[in-house]
Design a protein around this motif. Sequence first.
Motif, short mmCIF file in Angstrom:
data_model
loop_
_atom_site.label_atom_id
_atom_site.label_comp_id
_atom_site.label_asym_id
_atom_site.label_seq_id
_atom_site.Cartn_x
_atom_site.Cartn_y
_atom_site.Cartn_z
N ALA A 28 24.70 15.06 1.00
CA ALA A 28 23.71 16.03 1.47
C ALA A 28 24.32 16.94 2.53
O ALA A 28 23.96 18.12 2.62
N ASP A 29 25.23 16.41 3.34
CA ASP A 29 25.86 17.23 4.37
C ASP A 29 26.75 18.31 3.76
O ASP A 29 26.67 19.47 4.15
N PHE A 54 12.69 23.92 -0.45
CA PHE A 54 13.19 23.58 0.88
C PHE A 54 13.41 24.91 1.60
O PHE A 54 14.04 25.81 1.03
N GLU A 55 12.94 25.00 2.82
CA GLU A 55 13.14 26.22 3.61
C GLU A 55 14.06 25.92 4.77
O GLU A 55 13.70 25.17 5.67
N GLY A 56 15.27 26.48 4.69
CA GLY A 56 16.26 26.30 5.75
C GLY A 56 17.30 25.24 5.42
O GLY A 56 17.04 24.31 4.66
N ARG A 57 18.48 25.42 6.00
CA ARG A 57 19.61 24.52 5.78
C ARG A 57 19.24 23.06 6.10
O ARG A 57 19.58 22.15 5.36
N ALA A 62 17.95 17.34 4.78
CA ALA A 62 17.02 16.21 4.83
C ALA A 62 16.46 15.88 3.44
O ALA A 62 16.35 14.70 3.07
N GLY A 63 16.12 16.91 2.68
CA GLY A 63 15.55 16.70 1.35
C GLY A 63 16.52 16.02 0.41
O GLY A 63 16.15 15.08 -0.30
#
Length: 148
Positions: A28-29, A54-57, A62-63
């Motif tokens: 995810a990173d 998803f809104e934003g990096r 997290a998602g």
Amino acid sequence: MPAPGTSAVPTPLEILERYYQAMLDKSADALADLYAEDAVHEFPFASPGFPPRFEGREAVRAGYRAAWGAGPARVEEIRRVAAYETAEPGVIVAEHVVVGTVPPRNAGFTVPGLLILRVDGGLLTRVRDYVDASGVAGARGAGGTTHR
């Protein structure tokens, strides 16, 4: 400093390859690091229980951390069917098939998908992720079909 003949800013096709590698690594990173801080990642065919965007990096990070950590499915291969550059600068369309297994029974799955990636300054600013929701559900063990 980049090597001679290479670009300091990755191309959309280079971003696509890094995207696929992050999927293979279930990182995810690594995936989130491809996104601009205010990027949007949309799932027009979202699975039940999965957000439509998803809104934003950090939401991407997290998602995907939650999604990839929620089940044992392993991605073994991503078969890139095609990648199309569009007339719009920085936008590509990529067709692919994700192939993997679900331990412990090692049931195989294939999940076709299509990505529309918008890249600006070497970062993803918008992703539209058209994935086979029933295939994802099967890979997650949520009642869909898995197959090879």
